[in-house]
Design a protein around this motif. Structure first.
Motif: not given
Lengths: 523, 125
Positions: A446, A449-450, A454
Motif C-alpha cells: 500500500r 501503491l500510494l 498514484r
C-alpha cells in the motif's frame, strides 16, 4: 615496587603469564577503534569540516576488523582475551564467536552506510551538537555488547550505547523529539535496570559473571539455584530492549522523531542487540529453562509479529509504519528462539542480518520519499514514480525484502523458520510467520501503491512540493548500497546460511566457547 | 543480616514501582532513583554480607592475612551508581526540557510525538 614483588612471587596462579599473541588483539579491536575515533572527534569538536571524514575512516576500519574477526572465528575456534591478564573468571573476558562476530560485522556495515547518508542529513548544527562522536561511541557500545564474554560487562555496554542513543535521539531538540525521548529514556532505563536485577541474582547464585563460567556451572546448580527465575527475568529485560510485545511501547513513541539517518541506525541496530542478548543468555546459559519457557516465548513472538504489522497497517506516516515493521521483525526473530532448534536459531540469526539491512534501508527510503515527495504522510505523497524511477525500483525491492518475497534476502530466513516450526509441529507459529509475511506485503504494497504509483494528490487544493535539502544522488547511492547486499543475499543465500548455521551451532554446543576462555579447563 | 536486607530491598522496589506507576514525570523519576538504589542494595546483598575486613594486602605480604570480604559486589555497585547517576542527571534535564516545551509533566498530555486522533491511511485512490 610491584616489579620487585612480582619478580619474587609466582603469579601464574592468578594471572596469565604468557604474552598475548598480536593477532589475538583483534577481539577487542571492534571496541577500541570506535572509542579511539570517538575520543578523537571530541578533541577536535570545533573542526567540524573533518568530522564526517574522520568518522567514515573510523567506521571503515571497524568494518575491516569486524570482517577479519568473523573470518578468523569461522575458520578457527571462538577467540577469547581476558583483560588485565587476570585468569578468567576474575578478569573481564572478551569472547568472540561466530554469533557475536556476524552481528558486529553487520552492525558495522550498516553504520558505515549510515555515515555516508549523514553527509546529506546532518547539517552544521547537528555536527556542532556532536552527531559523529555520539555515533562512534554508540558503535563502541554496540560492538562491545556483541563481543563481551562477561554478563556485567554486557550491562555496561548496553548503558554505553543507550546513553549515546539518547544524545542522538534528541539531536535537533524538537518538541516531538523531546516527547519521544522522555518515553524512550525512561522505559529503556527500566529495561536495563531489570537486566541488572537479573545479573545481581545471577551473581548471588553462581558467584561468577563470566558467561563461559556460567555456562559450565549451570548444570550443577540446576537442582538448587533459582535458574528459572533468572531466565524469566532475562527474557523480560531483553524482551523490553528488543521491543517484544507487550513491552514495546517505547519504540513507536520515539523512532519516528529523530533525523532519518538516526532513525535508520536505531531501527537497524538497537532492537537486534536485545535479540542477541536473548540468544546468548537463554540459549547458551539457560538452555533447559528456555525449553520450559518455549511456549511463552512462542506466543510472545506470534503476538509481536502480528500486532507489529497491524500497527504498520494503521499508520499514515511512513516512518511510524516502518517503526511498527521493526517490531514485527523482532517477533519473527523471537520465533526461532522459541523453537530452539539449530534450524530455527540459524533462521533467527539470518533474519537478524537481513533485518538490520532492510530496516536501515526502509528509514532511508522514507527520507528519500520525503526528499522527492515533500512529506512523510501517505495522504500527501504521490507520483514518485514519475519523479524518480530509480527510487521506485529500490522501493520495490525493499517491499519484497520486508515482506520476505524473492529475490530479496527476507525469503530464506523465513523458509528456515517455517521449516523449523513445522519440524517442531508448532503449526501455529509457522502460520503466524506466514500471516505476518502476507500482512507485511499488504502494508508495504500500500505504501508503494500510494506513494509511487498514484498521481500526486492535491492537499487543500495544492500539490505538496519538495524542497531539496541535500544531495539526491548521494541519498540514492546510499540506498543502492543497502539494496546490493539485500539482493545479493537473496540470490546467493548459501554463505549466509552457512555462517548462521555455524553461529547457531556455537550457541547450542558451547564447549568451544568455554574452551576458548578456559584453555586448560581450570579456573 | 541477609533477611533484613532482603526485606529492605523489597520495600525499596515496592516504593520505586509505586512511584513509577504515576503519570507525572517527576514522580516517575523519583521512582527510577529508588528503583536504582534498590538494585544497588540487591547486588550488595547478593554478594553476601560478612563481617570480614576489607580486601587490603598489608605491606610486605603477597597475600591477604586471614579471611577478607568480597570486593567485587562493591565494584559492581560503584559501576551501577555511576551509570544510574549519569542517566538520572540526563533524565532530569530531559524532563525539565519536556516541561518547558510541552507545558506539562502529565504523561497523558504528552501527545506531541503520537498525536491523538490521527487519520488512518487512505483506503484507495
Amino acid at each position: 615496587m610491584t616489579g620487585e614483588v612480582s619478580g619474587m612471587t609466582d603469579i601464574s596462579g592468578a594471572m596469565i603469564t604468557a604474552p598475548v599473541a598480536a593477532a589475538d588483539w583483534l577481539v577487542i579491536a571492534p571496541v577500541v577503534v570506535p572509542l579511539v575515533f570517538g575520543a578523537l572527534l571530541l578533541m577536535f569538536r570545533h573542526e567540524m569540516r573533518w568530522h564526517g571524514i574522520v568518522a567514515m575512516i573510523g567506521l571503515a576500519i571497524l568494518v575491516g576488523v569486524d570482517a577479519a574477526l568473523l573470518k578468523r572465528v569461522l575458520a578457527e575456534a571462538p577467540l577469547a582475551m581476558t583483560m588485565g591478564r587476570w585468569l578468567p573468571p576474575f578478569g573481564i573476558s572478551f569472547t568472540a564467536d561466530a554469533l557475536g562476530a556476524v552481528f558486529a560485522l553487520t552492525a558495522g556495515v550498516v553504520a558505515l552506510i549510515c555515515a555516508v547518508f549523514s553527509f546529506r542529513d546532518i547539517g552544521v548544527s547537528g555536527r556542532r551538537y556532536g552527531f559523529y562522536p555520539f555515533l562512534m561511541l554508540m558503535m563502541a557500545g554496540v560492538s562491545g555488547a556483541f563481543l563481551t564474554g562477561d554478563i556485567f560487562n554486557l550491562y555496561v555496554w548496553f548503558e554505553v550505547f543507550v546513553i549515546a542513543s539518547f544524545g542522538l535521539l534528541i539531536l535537533g531538540s524538537e518538541k516531538a523529539q523531546i516527547d519521544g525521548a522522555t518515553k524512550y529514556a525512561i522505559l529503556n532505563l527500566v529495561g536495563t535496570t531489570l537486566f541488572l536485577i537479573a545479573t545481581a541474582y545471577l551473581y548471588g547464585t553462581f558467584g561468577t559473571l563470566n558467561m563461559a563460567d556460567i555456562a559450565r556451572k549451570a548444570d550443577g546448580l540446576r537442582g538448587t539455584g533459582p535458574l528459572m527465575t533468572l531466565a524469566t527475568l532475562y527474557l523480560l529485560a531483553f524482551g523490553m530492549k528488543a521491543a517484544a510485545f507487550p513491552v514495546n511501547f517505547w519504540l513507536p513513541a520515539s523512532y519516528h522523531t529523530p533525523r532519518i539517518v538516526i532513525a535508520a541506525l536505531f531501527g537497524a541496530l538497537l532492537t537486534k542487540i536485545g535479540v542477541y542478548a536473548l540468544l546468548r543468555t537463554l540459549v547458551m546459559l539457560f538452555p533447559v529453562e528456555r525449553g520450559i519457557l518455549a511456549e511463552t516465548i512462542g506466543w510472545v513472538a506470534a503476538a509481536t509479529m502480528i500486532l507489529g504489522v497491524l500497527g504498520a497497517l494503521a499508520q499514515a506516516d511512513t516512518r511510524r509504519a516502518f517503526g511498527f515493521l521493526v517490531i514485527s521483525s523482532v517477533g519473527v526473530m523471537l520465533a526461532g528462539l522459541a523453537l530452539g532448534s539449530e534450524t530455527g536459531l540459524s533462521g533467527t540469526i539470518f533474519y537478524a542480518v537481513h533485518s538490520m539491512l532492510t530496516m536501515g534501508a526502509l528509514y532511508m527510503l522514507a527520507g528519500m520519499m520525503r526528499e522527492f515527495g515533500g512529506s512523510f504522510s501517505l495522504h500527501e505523497l504521490g507520483g514518485l514514480y514519475r519523479l524518480s524511477p530509480l527510487l521506485t525500483a529500490i522501493a520495490f525491492l525493499l517491499v519484497l525484502a520486508a515482506a520476505g518475497l524473492p529475490p530479496a534476502s527476507g525469503l530464506w530466513p523465513k523458509i528456515l523458520l517455517v521449516k523449523a516450526a513445522l519440524e517442531a509441529s508448532a503449526w501455529w507459529l509457522a502460520g503466524a510467520i506466514l500471516l505476518t509475511g502476507f500482512l507485511t506485503t499488504i502494508a508495504m504494497g500500500r505504501i508503494f501503491l500510494l506513494a509511487f504509483w498514484r498521481d500526486a494528490p492535491a492537499v487543500d487544493g495544492r500539490h505538496v512540493t519538495a524542497a531539496a535539502t541535500g544531495s539526491r544522488s548521494l541519498g540514492q547511492g546510499v540506498l543502492i548500497a543497502f539494496a546490493m547486499p539485500i539482493l545479493l543475499i537473496g540470490i546467493m543465500p548459501e554463505p549466509v546460511i552457512r555462517i548462521a548455521a555455524q553461529a547457531a551451532h556455537g550457541l547450542l554446543e558451547s564447549a568451544p566457547y568455554i574452551q576458548a576462555v578456559f584453555p586448560a579447563g581450570g579456573g | 543480616m541477609e533477611p533484613v536486607f532482603a526485606a529492605l530491598v523489597g520495600l525499596f522496589f515496592a516504593v520505586g514501582i509505586y512511584l513509577m506507576l504515576s503519570k507525572h514525570v517527576v514522580r516517575i523519576l523519583l521512582g527510577v532513583v529508588i528503583f536504582g538504589n534498590a538494585v544497588n542494595l540487591l547486588i550488595f546483598t547478593a554478594g553476601r554480607i560478612l563481617r570480614e575486613v576489607a580486601a587490603i594486602i598489608p605491606e610486605g605480604a603477597d597475600t591477604p592475612v586471614g579471611p577478607i570480604s568480597n570486593p567485587l559486589p562493591q565494584a559492581l555497585i560503584l559501576t551501577a551508581i555511576v551509570i544510574s547517576f549519569s542517566f538520572f542527571a540526563f533524565l532530569l534535564v530531559l524532563a525539565y526540557r519536556a516541561y518547558q516545551e510541552i507545558g506539562t509533566d502529565d504523561t497523558d498530555g504528552m501527545r506531541v510525538a503520537e498525536p491523538a486522533g490521527e487519520p488512518l491511511p487512505p483506503i484507495g485512490y
